[in-house]
Each structure stands twice: as C-alpha cells, then as structure tokens.
Design a protein around this motif. Sequence first.
Motif, PDB file in Angstrom:
ATOM      1  N   UNK A  58       0.024  14.559   1.069  1.00 26.46           N
ATOM      2  CA  UNK A  58      -0.623  15.929   0.377  1.00 26.46           C
ATOM      3  C   UNK A  58       0.228  16.927   1.226  1.00 26.46           C
TER       4      UNK A  58
ATOM      5  N   UNK B 180     -19.288   3.980  17.681  1.00 29.97           N
ATOM      6  CA  UNK B 180     -18.774   4.961  16.553  1.00 29.97           C
ATOM      7  C   UNK B 180     -20.322   5.739  16.160  1.00 29.97           C
TER       8      UNK B 180
ATOM      9  N   UNK C  94     -26.119   2.191  12.098  1.00 27.48           N
ATOM     10  CA  UNK C  94     -24.711   2.318  11.579  1.00 27.48           C
ATOM     11  C   UNK C  94     -23.879   1.112  11.635  1.00 27.48           C
ATOM     12  N   UNK C  95     -24.211   0.277  12.804  1.00 27.67           N
ATOM     13  CA  UNK C  95     -23.411  -1.146  12.566  1.00 27.67           C
ATOM     14  C   UNK C  95     -24.086  -2.168  11.752  1.00 27.67           C
TER      15      UNK C  95
ATOM     16  N   UNK D 292       0.525   5.617   0.037  1.00 30.19           N
ATOM     17  CA  UNK D 292      -0.440   6.631   0.243  1.00 30.19           C
ATOM     18  C   UNK D 292       0.337   7.906  -0.457  1.00 30.19           C
TER      19      UNK D 292
ATOM     20  N   UNK E 114     -16.214  -7.609   9.846  1.00 33.05           N
ATOM     21  CA  UNK E 114     -16.424  -6.277  10.582  1.00 33.05           C
ATOM     22  C   UNK E 114     -15.489  -5.636  11.351  1.00 33.05           C
ATOM     23  N   UNK E 115     -15.065  -4.419  11.074  1.00 29.10           N
ATOM     24  CA  UNK E 115     -14.057  -3.735  11.368  1.00 29.10           C
ATOM     25  C   UNK E 115     -14.407  -2.772  12.563  1.00 29.10           C
TER      26      UNK E 115
ATOM     27  N   UNK F  83       0.821  -1.188   0.179  1.00 32.81           N
ATOM     28  CA  UNK F  83       0.094   0.189   0.104  1.00 32.81           C
ATOM     29  C   UNK F  83       0.914   1.277   0.158  1.00 32.81           C
TER      30      UNK F  83
ATOM     31  N   UNK G   3     -13.059  -0.003  15.161  1.00 31.63           N
ATOM     32  CA  UNK G   3     -11.944   1.019  15.546  1.00 31.63           C
ATOM     33  C   UNK G   3     -12.313   1.725  16.750  1.00 31.63           C
TER      34      UNK G   3
ATOM     35  N   UNK H 189      -7.324  -2.045   7.839  1.00 29.36           N
ATOM     36  CA  UNK H 189      -8.283  -1.317   7.084  1.00 29.36           C
ATOM     37  C   UNK H 189      -8.352  -1.805   5.588  1.00 29.36           C
TER      38      UNK H 189
ATOM     39  N   UNK I 287     -11.519  -3.784   3.655  1.00 27.70           N
ATOM     40  CA  UNK I 287     -11.893  -3.412   2.537  1.00 27.70           C
ATOM     41  C   UNK I 287     -12.447  -1.834   2.244  1.00 27.70           C
ATOM     42  N   UNK I 288     -11.828  -1.053   3.621  1.00 32.06           N
ATOM     43  CA  UNK I 288     -11.846   0.606   3.607  1.00 32.06           C
ATOM     44  C   UNK I 288     -10.821   0.746   2.494  1.00 32.06           C
ATOM     45  N   UNK I 289      -9.711   0.418   2.532  1.00 30.52           N
ATOM     46  CA  UNK I 289      -8.695   0.700   1.379  1.00 30.52           C
ATOM     47  C   UNK I 289      -8.558  -0.286   0.492  1.00 30.52           C
ATOM     48  N   UNK I 290      -8.168   0.225  -0.843  1.00 30.38           N
ATOM     49  CA  UNK I 290      -7.774  -1.018  -1.454  1.00 30.38           C
ATOM     50  C   UNK I 290      -6.300  -0.837  -1.603  1.00 30.38           C
TER      51      UNK I 290
END
Lengths: 251, 260
Positions: free
Chosen positions: A22, A104, A122-123, A19, A97-98, A17, A100, A77, A81-84
């Motif tokens: 910025x 939340x 949300x869950x 990133x 299920x993730x 991965x 954190x 993450x 599957x939050x990030x590819x």
Amino acid sequence: MNTQAHKNRIEVQDVSKVFRVKTKGTDVALSHLAHFFQDSKKKSYIRVLNNISFTVAPGEILGIIGKNGSGKSTLLQIMADVYSPNSGSIVRNGEVFYLTSMGIGIIEKLSMKDNIFLVGAIMGMSQKKIKDIYNQIVDFSELGDFVDMKVCHFSKGMIGRLGFSISVFCLQNRMTEILLLDEVFGSGADFEFEKKAIKKMEELIQGGATVVMVSHSLPTIEKYCDRVIWLDKGNIKAIGAAQDVISKYVA
Amino acid sequence: MERIRKGKENMATIFALSYQMAKANFKVRNEGSYLGVIWYLLNPISYFVVLLFLGGSIYNNSIPYYPAYLLLGLIMFNFFLSVTGSSSLVISGNKNFIKSIKINPLTFIFANILTNIFSHAIEVILFIIVLLFLHINPIFVVFYPLIFLCLCLFTTGISLIFATIGVYVSDWQNVWKVLGSLLWFVTPVFYVIKKADSAIGHINYVNPFFHFLTIARNLIIYEKAPTLFSVCGIIAFGIVTFVVGLYIFNKKARSFAENI
C-alpha cells in the motif's frame, strides 16, 4: 491401520505468497472514489514466498531460520491459516496453534485474575477448563499475592511471567497436535524464572507435539530442532539436519 | 450432519469468546466500579434534557407523553449509532489478534454489539423510570426484547458491512459520521411526522428506523397494537440485513489479515 500414524502432520506444496504494497493514502474514501472514475489504480506487489514445498512428520521439531524479511513469519502464518497462499496447497493433519507472543490479549487495566480468564478464552479454552488450571497458572507464575491487582501496576518481568504462564498452561491443556512458534521461547523475566520457563517449554515441545519454530537464536534452533529450513528472500536455500544448515547459514 | 455439528460448535465458541471480550471491555470502561455506568447515561440524558427543553419551548409540540416518546427514540437510535459507528474500526483495531491467532473475526463484531447491549440495558432501565414518572403502565416493555431483537439483527447486519468496508476504506468512520447524522435528522427521533404524504413521510416509509421507532412507541407508550404489515416489515428488515451483512463479511473475511 498404521497409515494414520505415518501421515505427515503438515504438507506444504508449491506455496507462493504475494502481498499488495500500500502506498500512502490509497486507503481513504476519496481516493477510492477518484480511482473509480480514473481507473488508473497503480498497484504494486511484493513476492514474499516462492514455490515453497516441504513436509513435517509427526513429532518432528522443525526450525526455520533466515534474515529479517525472508518470509519466515509469513510462512508460519500461512501454515496457521491466518493468510491464504496465492498458489500451492497446505495439508494440516491435526489441530494447529500459532503462537507469536506470550500472553496475547493481556489488558493492562484488568486484574491479573480477569486477564487469566480473558487470555485463556482467546486461546480457545472454555471458562470451566480455565478454572481447572487457574491455580496451576498462578502457582507457576509465582504471582499469587497479586491476583487482584491490575496488570498496569506490574513490572515488565511480571507481565512476562503472567503471559508465559497462561500461554504455556493453556497450550499444554489443549493438547494441540501442531505448534507453530514465532520467536517465542522463554518469558523475558528474571534469570531464575527464565530457567524454569525454558524447562517448561522443553516439556511442551518435546511432549510429542509437532513443532515448527522460527527463531533468530541459532543455539536454540540447534538444540531442539531435528531439521532446519533456511529461507532466503522467499526461497528455500537449504533444508536438512540442523547442524549442517546452520553451519552453511553462518558461513 | 457433521458439518452442522461443527458449525454449531464454532458458533458457540464465537459467542463464548465475544461474551468474555465484551465483559472485559465493559469492565475497562467502567474501571471496575458501578459509578462508571453514569457515564453511559450522561450522553442520552444530556440529549434528552436539551431536546426536551427545545421541544417544550420552541415548537410547542402536542405529542402526548413527549419525554417517553423522545427518550425511547433516543436510546434506540443511540444503540444503532454507537454500534455502527465503532464497527468500521473493529477489524483494524484488533489487528494484533487477527494477524497472530486464528480467531473468527465475527467474534470482534459480536463483542462490540454485546458491549453496547450491556449499556443499552441500563438505558432501558432509565426509560422505565421515566414511564413510571409519567404514570404510564410499563407492562408493555415486556415486548421490547422482541423489537430489540429485530433492531439488533438489523444493526449487526449493517455493522458487518461497515466492518468489511472499514478494512479497505480507512476513513469510513468519517463518511458514516456525516451519513449517520443525516439519518438522525430524517428519522423522527425528537419530532413527529404529521403528514404521511409529505417528502419526509415518503422517505421514512423506506427508513427502517421509522418503523422500529413507531412500533416500539405505539406499543410501549401508547398501548396500540402494531399493524401486521409493519411487524413483518421490521422482521424482514432485520433478517435480510443480517443475512446480507453476514454474506459480505464471510466472503471477505479470509483476506482481512493481509489488508490491515
């Protein structure tokens, strides 16, 4: 017939991965416009994970340890599957299920009751299912006298109790096959509740689900994990039985 | 078949969650009391009063039932501006969710629109009161949901595009503030276009808002049936914008988490 049962829950293969970093001001409209004409976009990148491969068997509890910035959360993450990933592949055999943080999405200006329904949604719970476990959540949190009170009047510990109770009961009810826990263990409430919370947590992770947990608390990792991965600057430095890896890590 | 079923199930979850989120937003904004609703009405009412005063005293307009004409234009435009204005911040504003839980980001867009639909409904009630006050038969308001559906599709399409832009251009809101107010002056919200072949008439020919407003006003206030051309026009504007918006949004949605 039995191939399904022997299938790994998660297979991570050669995952890397990168990133984009910025720099200040690169995101505003005028700078986009200026770059469009100049064509001198200076992009800088940071490599967070480097060819990571491992598998997690059904029912296994895997721990991930490492310093801050070693890529632990990013790895979770990606598994969630939050990030590819930029390269490599992930196979997930089961619902993931993730988690954190506990609770939340709690909105402090809403009442405790409204929050239970909102956070539950949300869950991924339907309103009907939340209704079914509503009493269990309230009872467990021991906040039955405050259901109509706005959460902004709650103390930190009370919010911790509420968040923990909602999250854990929703997770238990969803029967998620793969649980990814990012620095969540316990509730942040008082000693008495914490004891109860940890017991509930044990029930959850030892209830047959496949668990991958990131934690800085080595005793927690050692106590619950079958295997441990030590991540260092995006590489797997060691992988193996919990005690072996932890003793290398602290050395 | 399985894919269609899964897709349906996904859409149902997205809608259910966005409804819950919109409800929560609405409750927070109103602080749990119905008095909070007054604040929603304050914005259109204040514009309404000022423009009504200007329209009556400065350019001595001859638009029949001007208060109803003005208010309908205001509330429709207000809905569009308030949805699109907030949409560019929807994704970055929900950063915590997007980075930490697997939620389809469409949920936040729909929640934003639903919140605005709730408040728009209250404005429509105000509009009906004005109609009654002017002795206009409000029966044709029954057609409004159909026009509003097209407006909603159009608005959703635009806000999907803006939400995507907002991830990469953090000050898109400011750009839109300027463009949005230009659109507001170009569109005959508080005035009427007398000559179709004037410059402003030509511009408005391609301005979707001109057609939305014209159809709604003619039908509800003046009891005039819209032309087939304009009806097809707003349906096409709505569907095309929605599909394009959804395509752009879905194409980029995978990389939202790492760009916010």
